[in-house]
Design a protein around this motif. Structure first.
Motif, PDB file in Angstrom:
ATOM      1  N   LEU A 246       0.845  -1.208   0.000  1.00 19.63           N
ATOM      2  CA  LEU A 246       0.000   0.000   0.000  1.00 19.63           C
ATOM      3  C   LEU A 246       0.876   1.252   0.000  1.00 19.63           C
ATOM      4  O   LEU A 246       0.447   2.316  -0.445  1.00 19.63           O
ATOM      5  N   GLY A 247       2.102   1.110   0.474  1.00 17.79           N
ATOM      6  CA  GLY A 247       3.051   2.233   0.460  1.00 17.79           C
ATOM      7  C   GLY A 247       3.831   2.331  -0.838  1.00 17.79           C
ATOM      8  O   GLY A 247       4.716   3.178  -0.969  1.00 17.79           O
ATOM      9  N   HIS A 248       3.544   1.453  -1.801  1.00 13.04           N
ATOM     10  CA  HIS A 248       4.285   1.453  -3.063  1.00 13.04           C
ATOM     11  C   HIS A 248       3.348   1.471  -4.263  1.00 13.04           C
ATOM     12  O   HIS A 248       3.660   0.925  -5.327  1.00 13.04           O
ATOM     13  N   CYS A 249       2.186   2.100  -4.073  1.00 12.67           N
ATOM     14  CA  CYS A 249       1.239   2.253  -5.182  1.00 12.67           C
ATOM     15  C   CYS A 249       1.556   3.545  -5.916  1.00 12.67           C
ATOM     16  O   CYS A 249       1.909   4.552  -5.295  1.00 12.67           O
ATOM     17  N   SER A 250       1.436   3.515  -7.229  1.00 12.75           N
ATOM     18  CA  SER A 250       1.746   4.721  -8.013  1.00 12.75           C
ATOM     19  C   SER A 250       0.903   4.732  -9.284  1.00 12.75           C
ATOM     20  O   SER A 250       0.270   3.736  -9.653  1.00 12.75           O
ATOM     21  N   SER A 251       0.929   5.880  -9.929  1.00 13.71           N
ATOM     22  CA  SER A 251       0.302   6.002 -11.256  1.00 13.71           C
ATOM     23  C   SER A 251       1.344   6.578 -12.208  1.00 13.71           C
ATOM     24  O   SER A 251       1.880   7.647 -11.914  1.00 13.71           O
ATOM     25  N   PRO A 252       1.699   5.896 -13.297  1.00 16.46           N
ATOM     26  CA  PRO A 252       1.225   4.574 -13.727  1.00 16.46           C
ATOM     27  C   PRO A 252       1.520   3.493 -12.681  1.00 16.46           C
ATOM     28  O   PRO A 252       2.390   3.661 -11.836  1.00 16.46           O
ATOM     29  N   ALA A 253       0.797   2.369 -12.836  1.00 20.75           N
ATOM     30  CA  ALA A 253       0.856   1.309 -11.832  1.00 20.75           C
ATOM     31  C   ALA A 253       2.265   0.758 -11.648  1.00 20.75           C
ATOM     32  O   ALA A 253       2.986   0.511 -12.621  1.00 20.75           O
ATOM     33  N   ASN A 254       2.632   0.584 -10.375  1.00 19.26           N
ATOM     34  CA  ASN A 254       3.868  -0.113 -10.015  1.00 19.26           C
ATOM     35  C   ASN A 254       3.619  -1.617 -10.167  1.00 19.26           C
ATOM     36  O   ASN A 254       2.472  -2.058 -10.203  1.00 19.26           O
ATOM     37  N   MET A 255       4.676  -2.411 -10.248  1.00 15.52           N
ATOM     38  CA  MET A 255       4.496  -3.869 -10.185  1.00 15.52           C
ATOM     39  C   MET A 255       5.647  -4.498  -9.428  1.00 15.52           C
ATOM     40  O   MET A 255       6.778  -4.010  -9.494  1.00 15.52           O
ATOM     41  N   LEU A 256       5.338  -5.551  -8.679  1.00 12.23           N
ATOM     42  CA  LEU A 256       6.361  -6.220  -7.876  1.00 12.23           C
ATOM     43  C   LEU A 256       6.180  -7.731  -7.942  1.00 12.23           C
ATOM     44  O   LEU A 256       5.053  -8.228  -7.773  1.00 12.23           O
ATOM     45  N   ASN A 257       7.280  -8.432  -8.168  1.00 11.43           N
ATOM     46  CA  ASN A 257       7.253  -9.897  -8.049  1.00 11.43           C
ATOM     47  C   ASN A 257       7.389 -10.245  -6.576  1.00 11.43           C
ATOM     48  O   ASN A 257       8.311  -9.768  -5.902  1.00 11.43           O
ATOM     49  N   ILE A 258       6.468 -11.080  -6.083  1.00 11.53           N
ATOM     50  CA  ILE A 258       6.479 -11.448  -4.668  1.00 11.53           C
ATOM     51  C   ILE A 258       6.695 -12.952  -4.556  1.00 11.53           C
ATOM     52  O   ILE A 258       5.826 -13.755  -4.915  1.00 11.53           O
ATOM     53  N   THR A 259       7.867 -13.329  -4.070  1.00 12.86           N
ATOM     54  CA  THR A 259       8.148 -14.738  -3.764  1.00 12.86           C
ATOM     55  C   THR A 259       9.438 -14.794  -2.969  1.00 12.86           C
ATOM     56  O   THR A 259      10.045 -13.750  -2.680  1.00 12.86           O
ATOM     57  N   GLY A 260       9.863 -15.996  -2.612  1.00 14.90           N
ATOM     58  CA  GLY A 260      11.116 -16.130  -1.874  1.00 14.90           C
ATOM     59  C   GLY A 260      12.307 -16.036  -2.810  1.00 14.90           C
ATOM     60  O   GLY A 260      12.169 -16.143  -4.031  1.00 14.90           O
ATOM     61  N   PRO A 261      13.515 -15.849  -2.244  1.00 19.95           N
ATOM     62  CA  PRO A 261      14.708 -15.702  -3.080  1.00 19.95           C
ATOM     63  C   PRO A 261      15.252 -17.030  -3.620  1.00 19.95           C
ATOM     64  O   PRO A 261      16.075 -17.035  -4.524  1.00 19.95           O
ATOM     65  N   GLU A 262      14.784 -18.164  -3.065  1.00 26.07           N
ATOM     66  CA  GLU A 262      15.366 -19.448  -3.477  1.00 26.07           C
ATOM     67  C   GLU A 262      14.584 -20.040  -4.652  1.00 26.07           C
ATOM     68  O   GLU A 262      13.358 -20.019  -4.651  1.00 26.07           O
ATOM     69  N   THR A 263      15.316 -20.577  -5.631  1.00 23.49           N
ATOM     70  CA  THR A 263      14.652 -21.379  -6.674  1.00 23.49           C
ATOM     71  C   THR A 263      14.805 -22.841  -6.263  1.00 23.49           C
ATOM     72  O   THR A 263      15.924 -23.346  -6.119  1.00 23.49           O
ATOM     73  N   LEU A 264      13.677 -23.497  -6.033  1.00 21.56           N
ATOM     74  CA  LEU A 264      13.707 -24.878  -5.540  1.00 21.56           C
ATOM     75  C   LEU A 264      13.486 -25.848  -6.695  1.00 21.56           C
ATOM     76  O   LEU A 264      12.615 -25.613  -7.539  1.00 21.56           O
ATOM     77  N   HIS A 265      14.262 -26.923  -6.696  1.00 23.39           N
ATOM     78  CA  HIS A 265      14.122 -27.925  -7.750  1.00 23.39           C
ATOM     79  C   HIS A 265      13.191 -29.035  -7.256  1.00 23.39           C
ATOM     80  O   HIS A 265      13.370 -29.566  -6.159  1.00 23.39           O
ATOM     81  N   THR A 266      12.217 -29.352  -8.083  1.00 23.07           N
ATOM     82  CA  THR A 266      11.161 -30.293  -7.670  1.00 23.07           C
ATOM     83  C   THR A 266      11.761 -31.621  -7.182  1.00 23.07           C
ATOM     84  O   THR A 266      11.366 -32.143  -6.137  1.00 23.07           O
ATOM     85  N   GLU A 267      12.730 -32.160  -7.932  1.00 23.11           N
ATOM     86  CA  GLU A 267      13.267 -33.474  -7.555  1.00 23.11           C
ATOM     87  C   GLU A 267      14.035 -33.402  -6.239  1.00 23.11           C
ATOM     88  O   GLU A 267      13.948 -34.302  -5.409  1.00 23.11           O
ATOM     89  N   THR A 268      14.784 -32.308  -6.050  1.00 21.59           N
ATOM     90  CA  THR A 268      15.564 -32.177  -4.806  1.00 21.59           C
ATOM     91  C   THR A 268      14.626 -32.084  -3.615  1.00 21.59           C
ATOM     92  O   THR A 268      14.831 -32.732  -2.581  1.00 21.59           O
ATOM     93  N   VAL A 269      13.584 -31.252  -3.757  1.00 15.43           N
ATOM     94  CA  VAL A 269      12.638 -31.077  -2.650  1.00 15.43           C
ATOM     95  C   VAL A 269      11.926 -32.405  -2.353  1.00 15.43           C
ATOM     96  O   VAL A 269      11.756 -32.799  -1.196  1.00 15.43           O
ATOM     97  N   ALA A 270      11.541 -33.114  -3.415  1.00 18.29           N
ATOM     98  CA  ALA A 270      10.848 -34.404  -3.213  1.00 18.29           C
ATOM     99  C   ALA A 270      11.764 -35.375  -2.455  1.00 18.29           C
ATOM    100  O   ALA A 270      11.320 -36.078  -1.531  1.00 18.29           O
ATOM    101  N   LYS A 271      13.039 -35.399  -2.813  1.00 16.52           N
ATOM    102  CA  LYS A 271      13.967 -36.321  -2.118  1.00 16.52           C
ATOM    103  C   LYS A 271      14.142 -35.904  -0.657  1.00 16.52           C
ATOM    104  O   LYS A 271      14.245 -36.757   0.224  1.00 16.52           O
ATOM    105  N   GLN A 272      14.152 -34.576  -0.403  1.00 13.96           N
ATOM    106  CA  GLN A 272      14.243 -34.110   0.990  1.00 13.96           C
ATOM    107  C   GLN A 272      13.031 -34.599   1.789  1.00 13.96           C
ATOM    108  O   GLN A 272      13.177 -35.072   2.915  1.00 13.96           O
ATOM    109  N   PHE A 273      11.845 -34.486   1.179  1.00 16.04           N
ATOM    110  CA  PHE A 273      10.638 -34.965   1.871  1.00 16.04           C
ATOM    111  C   PHE A 273      10.711 -36.478   2.073  1.00 16.04           C
ATOM    112  O   PHE A 273      10.277 -36.986   3.105  1.00 16.04           O
ATOM    113  N   GLY A 274      11.254 -37.186   1.076  1.00 19.74           N
ATOM    114  CA  GLY A 274      11.399 -38.637   1.210  1.00 19.74           C
ATOM    115  C   GLY A 274      12.193 -38.970   2.474  1.00 19.74           C
ATOM    116  O   GLY A 274      11.822 -39.858   3.251  1.00 19.74           O
ATOM    117  N   GLU A 275      13.289 -38.241   2.694  1.00 19.32           N
ATOM    118  CA  GLU A 275      14.118 -38.503   3.888  1.00 19.32           C
ATOM    119  C   GLU A 275      13.392 -38.096   5.169  1.00 19.32           C
ATOM    120  O   GLU A 275      13.372 -38.841   6.150  1.00 19.32           O
TER     121      GLU A 275
END
Ligand SMILES: NC(=O)c1ccc[n+]([C@@H]2O[C@H](COP(=O)([O-])OP(=O)(O)OC[C@H]3O[C@@H](n4cnc5c(N)ncnc54)[C@H](OP(=O)(O)O)[C@@H]3O)[C@@H](O)[C@H]2O)c1
Length: 341
Positions: A246-275
């Motif tokens: 709400l503190g970063h709204c502007s005209s023209p519209a601002n845009m922001l990507n919102i996610t974590g900084p890590e890129t997780l690999h599906t197979e690695t994560v699945a193996k972690q859950f397996g363990e």
């Protein structure tokens, strides 16, 4: 942050626990807030977080929550926590015109699953509703929830940032770009301050990409690894950042990507859950092609890194599944990379 999350009450309390920064932001923010589409997977916790931050700030402002409330339980929980609920079908332009005009608006309503076979409803929800809202709230600041699906598919070593041109695949993602365009149009035409909040996968343990992978492994089902990688963010951080936007709204519209900084690999994560779950892991395909990813460096520069990292989320999720934690039963279908939902 706790080492593990043992109950739904603990999870809800954690999601509704504001950072010092958010409390200070609420102290400074002028006027009431309205959350449109509040009754879903994220909205209830966002409403509760906003109320908690306002209380801790000692500020006097109301949080209104709007939805059809198809699930009455969501409305009860919101009212109990201090959110003032308003029942409204946002497809109804005259009903939208009756909503109180608050200076601050978060827009979360949308439609994804069921698009295949009923494309017109998805387009109406994702473009007509934003048009109704942009017009009625032309004098407000609007944070409009969007999705990383507006970007083209990416490779794990090259993530789309806010400079990347949208190139949505399939009608759901195209309609999400339509939603952004309606808010951008309102911002251009009436000077409305807008922030487009492009989210990739919130994690709340009761649903989410980690929930989907861990649940399959726990039940001995193979993992669809068509999407080789993904980004995630703790829903508590996603909600805090939404309010701070709400503190970063502007005209023209601002845009922001919102996610974590890590890129997780599906197979690695699945193996972690397996363990962690002590179960074998099987895959249904070989990872190929692109997937939905995004570079959240701009948001990280503005808001700092998320308070929970991916490793901790994986440990929380494994424990949640192992101890029979509740599931919303709403799969993300993160493995879909042909745009068909
Ligand atoms: N969760 C994620 O990881 C994620 C990832 C990327 C993007 N997003 C975006 O973030 C937003 C919020 O996500 P979410 O997971 O909380 O969505 P959700 O679970 O689908 O919730 C959508 C909300 O919109 C309301 N709604 C739907 N149609 C409506 C209508 N005609 N009038 C009024 N309210 C209506 C629904 O409640 P009623 O049925 O009671 O009206 C519900 O409260 C969505 O726009 C989504 O595209 C979420």
């Amino acid at each position: 942050m706790p080492d593990l999350i043992e109950s739904e009450a603990q999870l809800d309390a954690l999601l509704a626990s504001p950072s010092e920064r958010l409390i200070e932001f609420m102290r400074q923010l002028d006027g009431d807030l309205m959350i449109l589409g509040i009754a879903g997977k994220m909205g209830v916790s966002l409403g509760q977080l906003a109320v908690a931050a306002i209380k801790k700030a000692g500020a006097r402002k109301s949080v209104y929550g709007v939805a059809r409330f198809s699930n009455p339980d969501a409305r009860e929980r919101l009212e109990a926590s201090g959110v003032r609920s308003i029942q409204c079908d946002l497809l109804d332009r005259t009903a939208v015109a009756d909503l109180p005009k608050t200076p601050n608006v978060l827009f979360m309503a949308g439609r994804k699953f069921g698009t295949g076979g009923d494309e017109p409803l998805t387009w109406a929800m994702n473009t007509l509703v934003p048009a109704n809202v942009a017009e009625h709230f032309r004098d407000s600041s609007i944070v409009a929830f969007s999705t990383g699906c507006v970007y083209p598919l990416a490779a794990p070593h090259r993530l789309p940032d806010e400079q990347t041109s949208p190139d949505p695949i399939g009608e759901y993602a195209q309609s999400c770009l339509g939603r952004e365009r309606m808010f951008q149009y309102g911002s251009q035409r009436w000077g409305t301050p807008v922030c487009l909040y492009r989210l990739n996968y919130a994690i709340d343990l009761r649903y989410g990409v980690l929930h989907d992978i861990a649940t399959k492994i726990w039940h001995g089902q193979p993992i669809d690894n068509s999407a080789p990688a993904f980004n995630i963010i703790w829903q508590g951080d996603a909600n805090q950042q939404a309010l701070l936007c709400l503190g970063h709204c502007s005209s023209p519209a601002n845009m922001l990507n919102i996610t974590g900084p890590e890129t997780l690999h599906t197979e690695t994560v699945a193996k972690q859950f397996g363990e962690l779950l002590d179960k074998p892991v099987r895959f249904t395909s070989t990872p190929e092609g692109g997937c939905y990813l995004s570079d959240s460096s701009r948001a990280t520069n503005l808001f700092g890194p998320p308070s929970v990292d991916a490793e901790q989320l994986i440990r929380w999720q494994a424990h949640w599944i192992k101890t029979g934690g509740r599931s919303l039963g709403k799969p993300t279908h993160f493995e879909v990379n042909d745009g068909a939902y």
